[in-house]
Design a protein around this motif. Structure first.
Motif: not given
Length: 306
Positions: A16-18, A28-30, A35-36, A82-86
């Motif tokens: 769901a997050f994706a 972007s896909g990258h 992030y995942l 950090v950016a991903a988890v925020r």
């Protein structure tokens, strides 16, 4: 809830997050894949310390980051995590997967001030000469690498942007190339006569010999006919640097060299920012060197009391 059920629920949350990142954030896909991977790493840490997703708090997040730091992870990678988890925390709180946005208080580490290797103008010429000499053997890979290095240095594009270029993105008559950068933002960047000459040789004599069922519209191809892998190009840059007898560098070093040489040659920071595709001028300032001589010349020219 059993361990298997918990893992299944986590997989559903990641899916769901994706979808959220892909459809609503327009990343972007990258970036989505990165992030995942970061969130998956957090969930793995939670399993190791016996914490379920709905129990995650700021202490768990800090413990996870500390574990990454102790394993030697670079500050730039920690900052991305950090950016991903925020981002994940804010989304998960809204979606009801977390009781609150526990990542809002997470602070990003200061970025490393380490800059990549920068070639001076003569060494950049030697590297490109080495690529051209290899292309004289008229093998497709040599022609490709010559064109790729010339375009990297001429345009300052990222290697990820370079391998994503399609044939229709290149205008040889106007000597411009359209690239898609971070956040799927497009920009048009000029290139010079040497890069145009190398691209023409690649398109006329190299690329047709690698075209296959998997080719599509990709400009740069691997030996099997698919779109060129960035890792292949990185390896070629290292090998050609050794062959040319210049400092070892990655493709990003050519981007950084291009920006530095543009600035030293008289380009203003705003122009360099546009060429590199930086969202912030502060990023451009960090990626370019301003020599004392250039500062002195600019001061003398501009200040009324110089």
């Amino acid at each position: 809830m059993s361990t298997g059920e918990e893992r299944e629920r986590e997989d559903e949350v990641l899916d769901a997050f994706a979808r959220h990142l892909d459809l609503q954030r327009n990343l972007s896909g990258h970036t989505v894949r990165a992030y995942l991977g970061d969130v998956a790493s957090l969930l793995e840490h939670c399993r190791e310390v016996g914490v379920r997703l709905h129990e995650v708090d700021i202490t768990v997040l800090r413990g996870w980051l500390l574990a990454q730091q102790r394993r030697g992870m670079a500050r730039s990678s920690l900052a991305r995590r950090v950016a991903a988890v925020r981002t994940f925390s804010a989304w998960a709180a809204r979606a009801g997967h977390l009781p609150a946005d526990v990542g809002a208080r997470l602070r990003s580490p200061r970025p490393d001030r380490h800059l990549p290797v920068v070639l001076d103008v003569p060494d950049a010429g030697r590297l490109l000469d080495a690529a051209r000499e290899r292309a004289d053997e008229d093998e497709p890979a040599g022609l490709r690498d010559w064109a790729a290095l010339e375009l990297l240095y001429a345009s300052g594009v990222r290697v990820s942007e370079l391998v994503g270029i399609d044939i229709g993105d290149v205008d040889l008559a106007e000597r411009t190339v359209r690239v898609t950068g971070k956040g799927d933002k497009q920009r048009v960047v000029p290139f010079g006569v040497p890069a145009g000459r190398a691209l023409t040789a690649w398109l006329d004599r190299g690329r047709p010999r690698l075209v296959g069922p998997r080719t599509g519209r990709a400009l740069f191809l691997g030996v099997r006919g698919g779109r060129l892998d960035p890792r292949t190009l990185r390896g070629q840059v290292h090998r050609l640097a050794a062959q040319a007898g210049v400092a070892d560098l990655a493709p990003h070093g050519l981007r950084h060299s291009a920006a530095t040489h543009l600035l030293a040659g008289g380009s203003d920071l705003r122009t360099v920012q546009e060429v590199l595709g930086h969202a912030s001028l502060s990023t451009t300032q960090r990626y370019t060197h301003v020599t004392p001589e250039r500062l002195r010349a600019a001061y003398t020219q501009a200040h009324p009391r110089a």
